[in-house]
Enzyme design. Structure first.
Site, PDB file in Angstrom:
ATOM      1  N   THR A   1      49.140  47.888  32.823  1.00 49.79           N
ATOM      2  CA  THR A   1      48.145  48.163  33.860  1.00 49.79           C
ATOM      3  C   THR A   1      47.701  49.611  33.740  1.00 49.79           C
ATOM      4  OG1 THR A   1      49.826  48.894  35.400  1.00 49.79           O
ATOM      5  CG2 THR A   1      49.173  46.582  35.529  1.00 49.79           C
TER       6      THR A   1
ATOM      7  N   TRP B   1      40.442  49.660  60.496  1.00 51.83           N
ATOM      8  CA  TRP B   1      40.223  49.841  59.065  1.00 51.83           C
ATOM      9  C   TRP B   1      38.735  49.909  58.751  1.00 51.83           C
ATOM     10  CZ3 TRP B   1      43.879  45.932  56.084  1.00 51.83           C
ATOM     11  CH2 TRP B   1      45.206  46.302  56.334  1.00 51.83           C
TER      12      TRP B   1
ATOM     13  N   GLU C   1      47.556  41.670  36.071  1.00 53.68           N
ATOM     14  CA  GLU C   1      48.698  40.810  36.389  1.00 53.68           C
ATOM     15  C   GLU C   1      48.305  39.340  36.483  1.00 53.68           C
ATOM     16  OE1 GLU C   1      47.913  43.656  37.718  1.00 53.68           O
ATOM     17  OE2 GLU C   1      49.671  44.884  38.206  1.00 53.68           O
TER      18      GLU C   1
ATOM     19  N   LYS D   1      41.774  54.424  57.396  1.00 57.30           N
ATOM     20  CA  LYS D   1      42.350  54.054  58.694  1.00 57.30           C
ATOM     21  C   LYS D   1      41.852  55.042  59.730  1.00 57.30           C
ATOM     22  CE  LYS D   1      45.967  51.543  56.595  1.00 57.30           C
ATOM     23  NZ  LYS D   1      46.458  51.904  55.288  1.00 57.30           N
TER      24      LYS D   1
HETATM   25  P1  AMP Z   1      42.916  45.856  36.590  1.00 58.38           P
HETATM   26  O1  AMP Z   1      44.296  45.343  36.635  1.00 58.38           O
HETATM   27  O2  AMP Z   1      42.804  47.202  35.966  1.00 58.38           O
HETATM   28  O3  AMP Z   1      42.004  44.854  35.969  1.00 58.38           O
HETATM   29  O4  AMP Z   1      42.431  46.087  38.082  1.00 58.38           O
HETATM   30  C1  AMP Z   1      42.492  45.063  39.038  1.00 58.38           C
HETATM   31  C2  AMP Z   1      41.864  45.529  40.317  1.00 58.38           C
HETATM   32  O5  AMP Z   1      40.455  45.772  40.139  1.00 58.38           O
HETATM   33  C3  AMP Z   1      41.911  44.502  41.427  1.00 58.38           C
HETATM   34  O6  AMP Z   1      43.159  44.479  42.079  1.00 58.38           O
HETATM   35  C4  AMP Z   1      40.783  44.971  42.331  1.00 58.38           C
HETATM   36  O7  AMP Z   1      41.180  46.048  43.153  1.00 58.38           O
HETATM   37  C5  AMP Z   1      39.755  45.483  41.343  1.00 58.38           C
HETATM   38  N1  AMP Z   1      38.752  44.445  41.097  1.00 58.38           N
HETATM   39  C6  AMP Z   1      38.695  43.574  40.075  1.00 58.38           C
HETATM   40  N2  AMP Z   1      37.601  42.798  40.164  1.00 58.38           N
HETATM   41  C7  AMP Z   1      36.952  43.168  41.290  1.00 58.38           C
HETATM   42  C8  AMP Z   1      35.745  42.740  41.951  1.00 58.38           C
HETATM   43  N3  AMP Z   1      34.976  41.779  41.462  1.00 58.38           N
HETATM   44  N4  AMP Z   1      35.415  43.353  43.114  1.00 58.38           N
HETATM   45  C9  AMP Z   1      36.182  44.338  43.633  1.00 58.38           C
HETATM   46  N5  AMP Z   1      37.300  44.796  43.052  1.00 58.38           N
HETATM   47  C10 AMP Z   1      37.688  44.223  41.890  1.00 58.38           C
END
Ligand code: AMP
Length: 553
Positions: free
Chosen positions: A193, A451, A338, A446
């Site tokens: 990640t 929120w 994940e 917050k």
């Molecule tokens: P990653 O593991 O780097 O792919 O990041 C995942 C995170 O990206 C998710 O938990 C979200 O917070 C954000 N994310 C992914 N797709 C979207 C989306 N379509 N809209 C808003 N946030 C997103």
């Protein structure tokens, strides 16, 4: 091994493991002439077919065996989207080893940490990453050889120890190789990640999870990939396996167009037009560059008709430009490393077609409904499940066969509440199952016990014609706990005052959601996967004082 109870009467179907090698075998047999076109770091376009890819993947599998790579061992890649990287995808996983894709945009220290943590045995790299590889080599004792993804003529003059040439290794091998059969739960690939705090953590995918994700994500209501498509994954193969497209495109027999390192608007536009790209996938920041190029030069797409956008929320203004101006269907996808990564996909259902345009756009703005195989729920901070009413916002939990159960190397489970993975996202889910992300739980503001979702504040700002990019962060406030500060990058050559920006919020949100202040900046910090680094912004503006707010408590 299954943890579930066996029935006294088990089904009597063939016990065939779901293996990644079967995808390239299938593509070779049934779509053997479908093309794979790659923009190489050498600068030219390379063109061959799934049949050629399969043949060279078998040669590479023989080369890996000759190097002594064993089942379960990790082989790293630092590479752009290209045909050699694709061959590595199939050869490494297909022969039972683990493909470890590494994000080259991370800091060198993080890359060294990841390579060492994964205990990579060999590392394949595009020539553009030679400086990075040279910088980390001494800190990666597990790596027995560094394999440059080039031919003998282009081999760099480098002091890197155990430097090997990819094309020479392949040339030494025949394509006589039978893919081994093994347990479908065996590890297939590993991706860390891009965590903004702490060390990166590894998600270790299995053959089974990867195949199920490929099946599920290719379906019509998900990515809808078919043999009639020309698919250009702009999302990198070093980040969550390019959202599974290197598996779902061959599985569907689609032509693949791999853009290499040239991800600017002009290069992407030229490639899409030259190769007849119909479908693509990427993060909003990439589309920003492409849309700007197209609009500034008065261009239009001749074949590009559909794109999925994820990784961050797609601002409504961007969606409107794609759909209304450029006739490109823009579909939200949401997921995470994940989750292999796809969890939900947006888009309209038949009954939405009777609704008016604003109502349809409100549906499209949501991150969508679960892909079959993924289960969702939202809970409050005490873990109590919240209703699917489109209003209640809570912590989003997921489960499914392509969701991780624990991080690579961790003893502890990553799950909570009897087997759910906490995503760290805050969302609502409506009665039809459409999920909408309002924020990351650590970014939500917050204020006065309530929120404020920063995504909506950013979306509104970006709908202003003068605004190129916007980010909203919560900063400490003596009275309200936290209040929103809006950071804005303006388009070139336009002016906007603070008052005009704030007036733009009037009537669009509850008054108390309106940012307390606006700062105009030249650029915003982006992380390794093109996402806003809000923790960096919070750090940068730590001492910011809202005018009129007494700092004494
Ligand atoms: P990653 O593991 O780097 O792919 O990041 C995942 C995170 O990206 C998710 O938990 C979200 O917070 C954000 N994310 C992914 N797709 C979207 C989306 N379509 N809209 C808003 N946030 C997103």
């Amino acid at each position: 091994m299954s943890t579930y109870r066996a029935s006294p009467l088990m089904g009597q179907m063939m016990d065939q493991p779901l293996l990644i090698s079967s995808i390239i075998e299938f593509a070779d047999r049934h779509y053997g002439h479908s093309e794979i076109v790659s923009r190489r770091v050498e600068g030219d376009l390379h063109r061959y077919t799934y049949r050629d890819c399969h043949r060279r993947a078998r040669q590479l599998a023989n080369a890996l065996a000759a190097l002594g790579v064993e089942m379960g061992q990790r082989v790293g890649t630092l590479a752009w989207n290209g045909y050699r990287h694709l061959e590595a995808y199939y050869a490494i996983s297909g022969s039972g080893a683990v493909l470890h894709t590494i994000n080259p945009r991370l800091f060198a220290d993080q890359v060294a940490y990841i390579v060492d943590h994964a205990q990579d045995q060999y590392l394949l790299f595009d020539l553009s990453f030679l400086p990075l590889v040279t910088a980390i080599a001494s800190r990666c004792p597990s790596v027995k050889g560094w394999i440059a993804l080039c031919d003998a003529e282009r081999m760099p003059d480098s002091a890197l120890p155990n430097l090997l040439c990819y094309e020479t290794l392949l040339a030494q091998q025949t394509d006589d190789f039978s893919w081994p059969r093994f347990d479908e739960n065996s590890a297939a690939s590993l991706c860390y990640t891009s965590g903004t705090t702490g060390h990166p953590k590894g998600a270790l995918y299995s053959h089974r999870s990867t195949l199920l994700h490929a099946y599920g994500s290719a379906m019509p209501n998900a990515l809808n990939v078919s043999s009639h498509d020309t698919v250009a994954p702009v999302v990198p193969m070093f980040h969550v396996n390019a959202w599974g497209l290197p598996y779902s495109a061959p599985l569907a027999g689609a032509k693949l167009v791999l853009p290499g390192s040239a991800l600017d608007g002009a290069s992407l536009y030229d490639l899409f037009e030259a190769e007849g790209v119909t479908f693509s996938a990427g993060v909003p920041t990439v589309w920003l560059g492409l849309i700007n190029h197209v609009m500034q030069h008065g261009l239009r797409f001749s074949t590009f008709r559909r794109t999925v956008i994820g990784g961050a929320a797609c601002p409504p203004a961007m969606m409107a430009t794609l759909i209304d101006e450029l006739q490109v269907e823009a579909i939200h996808v949401w997921g995470m490393t994940e989750m292999s990564p796809i969890g939900t996909t947006g888009g309209l259902q038949v009954r939405h077609l009777a609704q008016d345009l604003p109502a349809q756009r409100a549906v499209l703005q949501k991150q969508g409904h679960a892909v079959f195989g993924v289960d969702l729920k939202i809970v409050d901070d005490a873990g109590v499940e919240l209703p699917w009413d489109g209003v209640s916002c809570g912590n989003l939990l997921v489960k499914g066969p392509w969701v991780i159960s624990r991080y690579f190397g961790d003893e502890d489970s990553a799950l909570v509440d009897g087997g759910w993975f906490p995503t760290g996202d805050v969302a609502s889910i409506d009665a039809d199952g459409y999920m909408q992300i309002t924020d990351r739980s650590k970014d939500v503001i917050k204020s006065g016990g309530e929120w404020i979702g920063t995504i909506e504040l950013e979306n509104i700002a970006m709908a202003h014609p003068a605004v190129l990019q916007a980010a909203c962060i919560g900063l400490p406030h003596p009275k309200w706990d936290e209040r929103p500060l809006l950071l804005v990058v303006l388009r070139q050559g336009v002016d906007l005052t603070l008052e005009q920006m704030l007036q733009f919020y009037e009537g669009k949100i509850a008054k108390w959601w309106t940012p307390d202040a606006v700062v105009f900046v030249d650029s915003l910090p982006l992380g390794g996967t093109g996402k806003l680094l809000k923790n960096k912004l919070r750090e940068q503006y730590r001492d910011y004082h809202f005018a009129g707010a007494s700092q004494g408590r």
